[in-house]
Design an enzyme around this catalytic site. Structure first.
Site, mmCIF file in Angstrom:
data_model
loop_
_atom_site.group_PDB
_atom_site.id
_atom_site.type_symbol
_atom_site.label_atom_id
_atom_site.label_comp_id
_atom_site.label_asym_id
_atom_site.label_seq_id
_atom_site.Cartn_x
_atom_site.Cartn_y
_atom_site.Cartn_z
ATOM 1 N N HIS A 1 9.630 3.249 -4.729
ATOM 2 C CA HIS A 1 9.104 4.041 -3.614
ATOM 3 C C HIS A 1 10.260 4.258 -2.637
ATOM 4 O O HIS A 1 10.867 3.290 -2.180
ATOM 5 C CB HIS A 1 7.990 3.285 -2.888
ATOM 6 C CG HIS A 1 6.879 2.801 -3.761
ATOM 7 N ND1 HIS A 1 5.607 3.339 -3.715
ATOM 8 C CD2 HIS A 1 6.834 1.820 -4.691
ATOM 9 C CE1 HIS A 1 4.830 2.697 -4.579
ATOM 10 N NE2 HIS A 1 5.546 1.770 -5.178
ATOM 11 N N LYS A 60 12.034 -4.769 -0.721
ATOM 12 C CA LYS A 60 12.458 -3.442 -0.270
ATOM 13 C C LYS A 60 13.716 -3.522 0.585
ATOM 14 O O LYS A 60 13.979 -4.526 1.257
ATOM 15 C CB LYS A 60 11.347 -2.750 0.527
ATOM 16 C CG LYS A 60 10.933 -3.480 1.797
ATOM 17 C CD LYS A 60 9.836 -2.718 2.541
ATOM 18 C CE LYS A 60 9.358 -3.511 3.765
ATOM 19 N NZ LYS A 60 8.371 -2.766 4.552
ATOM 20 N N ARG A 76 -4.207 8.454 8.238
ATOM 21 C CA ARG A 76 -4.590 7.050 8.403
ATOM 22 C C ARG A 76 -5.384 6.915 9.698
ATOM 23 O O ARG A 76 -4.994 7.468 10.733
ATOM 24 C CB ARG A 76 -3.349 6.144 8.434
ATOM 25 C CG ARG A 76 -2.586 6.151 7.125
ATOM 26 C CD ARG A 76 -1.346 5.288 7.149
ATOM 27 N NE ARG A 76 -0.583 5.446 5.917
ATOM 28 C CZ ARG A 76 0.622 4.924 5.701
ATOM 29 N NH1 ARG A 76 1.201 4.195 6.646
ATOM 30 N NH2 ARG A 76 1.244 5.121 4.551
ATOM 31 N N ASP A 111 8.379 11.869 1.026
ATOM 32 C CA ASP A 111 8.073 10.795 0.090
ATOM 33 C C ASP A 111 8.675 11.082 -1.277
ATOM 34 O O ASP A 111 8.675 12.215 -1.745
ATOM 35 C CB ASP A 111 6.555 10.651 -0.041
ATOM 36 C CG ASP A 111 6.130 9.210 -0.232
ATOM 37 O OD1 ASP A 111 7.015 8.364 -0.437
ATOM 38 O OD2 ASP A 111 4.931 8.940 -0.171
ATOM 39 N N CYS A 167 1.636 7.603 -3.196
ATOM 40 C CA CYS A 167 2.020 6.929 -4.443
ATOM 41 C C CYS A 167 1.065 7.190 -5.603
ATOM 42 O O CYS A 167 1.515 7.547 -6.711
ATOM 43 C CB CYS A 167 2.154 5.426 -4.220
ATOM 44 S SG CYS A 167 2.780 4.952 -2.610
ATOM 45 N N HIS A 193 9.254 9.141 -5.381
ATOM 46 C CA HIS A 193 9.055 8.022 -6.296
ATOM 47 C C HIS A 193 9.910 8.245 -7.535
ATOM 48 O O HIS A 193 9.936 9.344 -8.087
ATOM 49 C CB HIS A 193 7.577 7.882 -6.676
ATOM 50 C CG HIS A 193 6.719 7.482 -5.518
ATOM 51 N ND1 HIS A 193 6.139 8.401 -4.675
ATOM 52 C CD2 HIS A 193 6.390 6.256 -5.031
ATOM 53 C CE1 HIS A 193 5.466 7.754 -3.724
ATOM 54 N NE2 HIS A 193 5.601 6.460 -3.923
ATOM 55 N N GLN A 231 5.208 12.796 5.059
ATOM 56 C CA GLN A 231 6.347 11.959 4.691
ATOM 57 C C GLN A 231 7.286 12.703 3.759
ATOM 58 O O GLN A 231 6.854 13.513 2.938
ATOM 59 C CB GLN A 231 5.867 10.692 3.973
ATOM 60 C CG GLN A 231 5.073 9.739 4.843
ATOM 61 C CD GLN A 231 4.603 8.528 4.036
ATOM 62 O OE1 GLN A 231 4.026 8.680 2.974
ATOM 63 N NE2 GLN A 231 4.860 7.344 4.558
#
Length: 643
Positions: free
Chosen positions: A514, A468, A366, A386, A337, A388, A384
């Site tokens: 997100h 979400k 992580r 991912d 992000c 946005h 990911q």
């Protein structure tokens, strides 16, 4: 004169009057002997209570039986206590610690001089059965905190005493007793052990006291409990099937990937596994392009100051890998992000530029605890899909509607049609005003209404920065996997200086959505492997076709066929080994290859192929002989249809 009468409203809105305070059990008995016998607990004004609970003022009451989801939860909680009772009967020196319910069952942690063995589990389960058959009443009492501490210290239960000592001194605690066993618990519990009829102990494992590796290692016993024997049998059958589908075993069998100690929680992808990865990634990349996303790539390492602004350095640092260079601290990104906000910030944006959609196959790291790692499902290094979306508040609903339709179409292409949709609502600790949260939550509801889909709401389970939508996929053996999300965030972009010029020439922070469809590609590929038991659909299969000769005479023809298939974009392998054809067929059947071409003199002379198609049961079915062009058309059509 004060009246002691009580009015009880039942779920069908009928009302029963009592001239005195009344227990849940008494209300059930007043309705009928069958309900009184079946009652496991009660729900008074929405709160779950024991059947012994006394109602002293007007209230709404539902009698909880084994037909209710709450009833199954009470049974599992009570079975955990039954397990502890049985352990104390067989191993009096063992100390009990905590024993909560979990998905499909429960566990209880014990401190003992040695770890329990599988043979111990057999004896413990037998003792549990004996105690259940005795139909021992389960009773509740409340003690002041300090008195409860004294009680448990007096019977040698130091862990229970420690738990109670962490409770504020002015609070009372509830204890439950069944026979010779008393335990600390909030409850509720079944009225007697005879209600616990269907259970099984599953396994033992190690667990640190309070989850801290500095503390003593305890023994954890896992169990499962159900209301009906057939439900438990179905669950155990599902576990057996899941064991066969374990992606770690199939990954080794099919030569897809491996893990090793030199890189804990990281995946070594082999050529076949990486082929699956590429099919998933390239498919999703086309989804990006077709739906207005611009693909970007952000750095892996970002300065500490950025993570301080986002709050990660203070609140998430234990889960981050960090490094240092030239006296500067850096964090290896655990999520994508912040980088996307920095790309947004790289130029002055106008409201006319919005919505602006960025997508990234972002590599994240992580520092997951080693005990939590699980094949490629739970790793430390992952990628990911991912994305946005930077938009105005007015665009939230349409963007979420479009994403919902997109996500469901993607899941269908991967073979998942049973999707449960949930909205996670504001938690107790959150940022932003109640008004903002109300608008964000309603935008998500309206987005799903526009798609004419049903959803479940999860109060308190949203992220701290916004609500979400969650997408839970059910696989071929009934397991649910949460993959996709769409999260509304009014805060992060602004905290990192993100802004655009609105139609009134004011600079305002954009709303940041997100979104991820499959989430971690590693985890999603693991789900795919298990869902299909390794027999991936043709479009995803690492090898789609293997062509093999019967004798040396057909070697040149096999090469000709393989070259034609490669030219058509089909992933194919030629097996020209001097082995019996039956051996080759067995070998590739185990490897779950979708199509096997057996090419003998007849096929060579006629310019045809004989194809054996995988049947999903470890075998195959021979198709009628066809021309090579017909076979290529069949395969290409099947790939295009994503079957």
């Amino acid at each position: 004169m004060v009246s002691n009468s009580v009015s009880i409203t039942l779920p069908d809105q009928s009302v029963r009057q009592f001239d005195h305070p009344v227990s849940v059990a008494e209300v059930a008995a007043s309705i009928g002997a069958g309900l009184a016998k079946a009652a496991l607990a009660g729900k008074v004004d929405g709160k779950l209570v024991d059947t012994s609970h006394v109602i002293s003022q007007d209230a709404a009451l539902a009698i909880v039986t084994d037909k209710d989801a709450d009833g199954l939860e009470v049974i599992r909680h009570s079975t955990a206590h039954l397990l502890a009772y049985a352990v104390k009967e067989l191993f009096p020196d063992a100390q009990v610690t905590i024993g909560p319910t979990i998905d499909n069952g429960f566990y209880y942690d014990f401190s003992y001089k040695r770890a329990f063995t599988p043979e111990d589990l057999v004896a413990i389960e037998k003792k549990m059965g004996e105690l259940a058959k005795q139909d021992i009443p389960v009773t509740r009492k409340v003690l002041p905190r300090d008195e409860a501490v004294k009680y448990f210290k007096g019977i040698g239960e130091a862990y229970k005493a420690e738990i109670i000592e962490s409770i504020p001194a002015d609070q009372a605690v509830s204890l439950y007793t069944e026979g010779a066993f008393t335990d600390l618990c909030r409850g509720p519990h079944v009225p007697s052990t005879g209600k616990l009829k269907v259970f099984k102990l599953m396994k033992v494992a190690g667990a640190y006291w309070r989850g801290d590796s500095k503390n003593e290692m305890l023994t954890r016993i896992y169990g499962t409990a159900w209301t009906k024997k057939e439900d438990q049998e179905a669950y155990l059958n599902m576990l057996e099937e899941a064991e066969k589908r374990d992606h770690r075993k199939l990954g080794k069998l099919l030569d897809l990937f491996h893990m090793q100690e030199e890189a804990p929680g990281m995946v070594f992808w082999h050529p076949k596994g990486w082929s699956i990865w590429q099919q998933v990634e390239q498919y999703l990349r086309k989804v990006y392009v077709d739906n207005g996303y611009q693909e970007i790539r952000c750095p892996q390492i970002l300065d500490r100051s950025l993570w301080e602004k986002t709050g990660h350095w203070d609140n998430y640092q234990d889960n981050m890998f960090t490094t240092q260079s030239e006296k500067h601290d850096y964090g290896i990104k655990p999520m994508n992000c912040p980088g996307h906000v920095l790309v947004f910030n790289s130029d002055l944006r106008s409201y006319r530029d919005l919505p602006l959609r960025y997508g990234e196959f972002g590599s994240c790291h992580r520092n997951e605890p080693s005990g939590a790692l699980h094949g490629i499902m739970r790793v430390r290094g992952f990628v990911q899909d991912d994305g946005h979306i930077f938009c105005t508040e007015e665009q939230i609903q349409s963007e979420c509607t479009n994403f919902n339709q997109l996500a469901l179409a993607v899941y269908k292409d991967f073979g998942f049609k049973d999707i449960a949709i949930k909205i996670a609502l504001r938690p107790d600790k959150c940022v932003g005003s109640d008004e903002t949260w109300d608008r964000a939550e309603e935008a998500l509801r309206n987005a799903l209404r526009a798609c004419a889909v049903a959803w479940e709401e999860l109060p308190g389970e949203g992220a701290f920065y916004g609500p979400k939508i969650e997408y839970h996929m059910k696989d071929s053996i009934g397991r649910s996997w949460q993959c996709g999300t769409m999260q509304v965030d009014y805060n992060t972009a602004g905290r990192l200086g993100g802004e655009y010029v609105d139609q009134h020439s004011n600079r305002v922070a954009p709303v940041m959505l997100h979104r991820a469809i499959v989430g971690s590609l590693e985890r999603f590929i693991g789900i795919l492997i298990e869902n299909h038991a390794g027999s991936l659909p043709l479009w995803l299969a690492p090898l789609q076709v293997v062509a093999m000769n019967v004798t040396e005479n057909q070697a040149a023809y096999v090469t000709e066929v393989v070259n034609a298939l490669k030219a058509a974009g089909i992933r194919v392998h030629a097996d020209l080994r001097n082995e019996k054809i039956s051996y080759k067929i067995r070998e590739y059947s185990v490897q779950k290859i979708p199509y096997l071409l057996v090419l003998g003199d007849k096929e060579k002379e006629a310019g045809t192929v004989t194809a054996r198609v995988r049947d999903g049961k470890g075998g195959g079915e021979n198709l009628p002989t066809m021309s090579l062009n017909e076979f290529i058309s069949r395969v290409k059509d099947e790939i295009a249809a994503k079957k």
